[in-house]
Design an enzyme around this catalytic site. Structure first.
Site, PDB file in Angstrom:
ATOM      1  N   ILE A 149       0.837  -1.191   0.000  1.00 18.05           N
ATOM      2  CA  ILE A 149       0.000   0.000   0.000  1.00 18.05           C
ATOM      3  C   ILE A 149       0.876   1.247   0.000  1.00 18.05           C
ATOM      4  CG2 ILE A 149      -1.954  -1.106   1.165  1.00 18.05           C
ATOM      5  CD1 ILE A 149      -0.698   0.050   3.800  1.00 18.05           C
TER       6      ILE A 149
ATOM      7  N   HIS B 268      -4.545  -4.240  -2.347  1.00 16.93           N
ATOM      8  CA  HIS B 268      -4.979  -3.786  -1.020  1.00 16.93           C
ATOM      9  C   HIS B 268      -5.064  -2.268  -0.921  1.00 16.93           C
ATOM     10  CE1 HIS B 268      -3.445  -7.905   0.606  1.00 16.93           C
ATOM     11  NE2 HIS B 268      -4.622  -8.005   0.035  1.00 16.93           N
TER      12      HIS B 268
ATOM     13  N   CYS C 129     -12.908  10.826   2.242  1.00 16.14           N
ATOM     14  CA  CYS C 129     -13.981  11.122   3.199  1.00 16.14           C
ATOM     15  C   CYS C 129     -15.026  10.018   3.034  1.00 16.14           C
ATOM     16  CB  CYS C 129     -14.594  12.491   2.904  1.00 16.14           C
ATOM     17  SG  CYS C 129     -16.106  12.741   3.856  1.00 16.14           S
TER      18      CYS C 129
ATOM     19  N   ASN D 141      11.779 -15.197  -1.193  1.00 16.86           N
ATOM     20  CA  ASN D 141      11.287 -14.738   0.112  1.00 16.86           C
ATOM     21  C   ASN D 141      12.254 -15.185   1.199  1.00 16.86           C
ATOM     22  OD1 ASN D 141       8.907 -13.382   1.291  1.00 16.86           O
ATOM     23  ND2 ASN D 141       8.787 -15.239   2.525  1.00 16.86           N
TER      24      ASN D 141
HETATM   25  P1  NAD Z   1       4.091 -10.141   5.336  1.00 17.47           P
HETATM   26  O1  NAD Z   1       4.509  -9.055   6.269  1.00 17.47           O
HETATM   27  O2  NAD Z   1       3.070 -11.126   5.757  1.00 17.47           O
HETATM   28  O3  NAD Z   1       5.381 -11.010   4.911  1.00 17.47           O
HETATM   29  C1  NAD Z   1       6.535 -10.438   4.399  1.00 17.47           C
HETATM   30  C2  NAD Z   1       7.485 -11.544   3.957  1.00 17.47           C
HETATM   31  O4  NAD Z   1       8.592 -10.906   3.338  1.00 17.47           O
HETATM   32  C3  NAD Z   1       8.041 -12.396   5.102  1.00 17.47           C
HETATM   33  O5  NAD Z   1       7.729 -13.746   4.824  1.00 17.47           O
HETATM   34  C4  NAD Z   1       9.554 -12.148   5.050  1.00 17.47           C
HETATM   35  O6  NAD Z   1      10.296 -13.340   5.181  1.00 17.47           O
HETATM   36  C5  NAD Z   1       9.771 -11.599   3.666  1.00 17.47           C
HETATM   37  N1  NAD Z   1      10.851 -10.625   3.527  1.00 17.47           N
HETATM   38  C6  NAD Z   1      11.210  -9.622   4.368  1.00 17.47           C
HETATM   39  N2  NAD Z   1      12.188  -8.875   3.816  1.00 17.47           N
HETATM   40  C7  NAD Z   1      12.450  -9.428   2.595  1.00 17.47           C
HETATM   41  C8  NAD Z   1      13.352  -9.104   1.545  1.00 17.47           C
HETATM   42  N3  NAD Z   1      14.177  -8.048   1.626  1.00 17.47           N
HETATM   43  N4  NAD Z   1      13.352  -9.867   0.431  1.00 17.47           N
HETATM   44  C9  NAD Z   1      12.514 -10.950   0.337  1.00 17.47           C
HETATM   45  N5  NAD Z   1      11.659 -11.302   1.306  1.00 17.47           N
HETATM   46  C10 NAD Z   1      11.611 -10.540   2.416  1.00 17.47           C
HETATM   47  O7  NAD Z   1       3.720  -9.416   4.006  1.00 17.47           O
HETATM   48  P2  NAD Z   1       2.652  -9.758   2.873  1.00 17.47           P
HETATM   49  O8  NAD Z   1       2.730 -11.166   2.460  1.00 17.47           O
HETATM   50  O9  NAD Z   1       2.761  -8.671   1.879  1.00 17.47           O
HETATM   51  O10 NAD Z   1       1.295  -9.601   3.667  1.00 17.47           O
HETATM   52  C11 NAD Z   1       0.442  -9.066   3.954  1.00 17.47           C
HETATM   53  C12 NAD Z   1      -0.062  -7.650   4.119  1.00 17.47           C
HETATM   54  O11 NAD Z   1       0.921  -6.764   4.519  1.00 17.47           O
HETATM   55  C13 NAD Z   1      -0.562  -7.128   2.831  1.00 17.47           C
HETATM   56  O12 NAD Z   1      -1.913  -6.993   2.995  1.00 17.47           O
HETATM   57  C14 NAD Z   1       0.062  -5.731   2.687  1.00 17.47           C
HETATM   58  O13 NAD Z   1      -0.984  -4.831   2.373  1.00 17.47           O
HETATM   59  C15 NAD Z   1       0.579  -5.462   4.023  1.00 17.47           C
HETATM   60  N6  NAD Z   1       1.777  -4.624   4.218  1.00 17.47           N
HETATM   61  C16 NAD Z   1       2.227  -3.773   3.277  1.00 17.47           C
HETATM   62  C17 NAD Z   1       3.342  -2.998   3.515  1.00 17.47           C
HETATM   63  C18 NAD Z   1       3.815  -2.049   2.457  1.00 17.47           C
HETATM   64  O14 NAD Z   1       3.001  -1.517   1.717  1.00 17.47           O
HETATM   65  N7  NAD Z   1       5.111  -1.850   2.316  1.00 17.47           N
HETATM   66  C19 NAD Z   1       4.031  -3.113   4.716  1.00 17.47           C
HETATM   67  C20 NAD Z   1       3.545  -4.000   5.686  1.00 17.47           C
HETATM   68  C21 NAD Z   1       2.423  -4.769   5.409  1.00 17.47           C
END
Ligand code: NAD
Length: 244
Positions: A104, A120, A128, A217
């Protein structure tokens, strides 16, 4: 070059319709914490309070405190990293069909990717809930310094354009993502724990439609067993090795 990377490089070069599917992990090296995994946000904030639509509707103060102290300052500073930039290169080469992201943070667009499906939503836009007027993150941040929770000029409550737990995904984006997954020849997961549905169904759809599946990952995922290649490394270490 290590043999798995070499195998992946050959696969990327042989593919014509690649779909990249990114999760919070791709942005961790831009300084945005993931939700799960080491140092994840959920170890500090309870998602049942901070990320569910029911709690937000009951009392959005929790969310807006989190936005003020954590979300806004971090996203405002974050810049795309090597992994985001490599996807732009693949798009320029004409082999990347699109990026489907669960993120996001808007970093794919900031890097220059033009075909991005946001499953997402985006935290960069705030609406609003009454008159639908749009605000930027900065405008919402400025408002909440004056008023907690922040309100629109019409008096309506403000909400980020993100999909909270308990809300449906934007149907258009989901349809586009499913079509892309069905029609690609290579589906690359980058930094996702693959536990949030229906997003985590997309790699399965790609695989069922004969695409190769690659998972890059740091931690194991529930779909590792069906992947053709699994690499446990930072996305920003791996992707540059695939670009000539
Ligand atoms: P998650 O937080 O569930 O998992 C992140 C995964 O990334 C972990 O399994 C971890 O091992 C792996 N990881 C961490 N650093 C890494 C790297 N440098 N290279 C490769 N892998 C790495 O995230 P998700 O699966 O995206 O899950 C869910 C929710 O998190 C989504 O709905 C998303 O909207 C939201 N989210 C988004 C952000 C963002 O926009 N940056 C941040 C936090 C969460």
């Amino acid at each position: 070059m290590d043999s798995t990377i070499l195998k992946l490089k050959k696969l990327v070069n042989a593919s014509k319709k690649i779909v990249a599917f990114s999760g919070a992990g791709i942005s961790s090296e831009s300084g945005i914490p993931t939700y799960r995994g080491a140092g994840g946000l959920w170890s500090k904030y309870n998602p049942n309070i901070y990320a569910t639509i029911n709690c937000f509707l009951q009392d959005s103060t929790y969310y807006w405190n989190f936005f003020r102290d954590e979300r806004y300052p971090i996203i405002k500073r974050a810049k795309p990293n090597q992994a985001h930039m490599c996807l732009v290169e693949l798009e320029k080469k004409g082999t990347l069909s699109c990026v489907i992201t669960q993120n996001i943070d808007g970093l794919h667009q900031e890097a220059g990717s033009s075909k991005v499906v946001e499953l997402h939503g985006s935290t960069r836009n705030i609406s609003c809930m009454n008159c639908k007027k749009q605000y930027t993150m900065k405008e919402a941040y400025d408002r909440l310094k004056e008023q907690m929770p922040p309100r629109c000029s019409c008096g309506g409550a403000l909400k980020p354009n993100t999909v909270m737990f308990g809300e449906p995904l934007p149907q258009m984006a989901l349809k586009e993502a499913m079509n892309a997954a069905k029609n690609c020849d290579l589906f690359i997961v980058l930094g996702s724990s693959l536990v949030v549905y229906p997003a985590a169904q997309l790699p399965v759809i790609a695989k069922e439609n004969k695409a190769h599946l690659v998972i890059i990952n740091l931690d194991p995922t529930p779909l590792d067993d069906i992947a053709d290649i699994v690499i446990r490394d930072n996305a920003s270490n791996v992707l540059p090795k695939l670009i000539d």
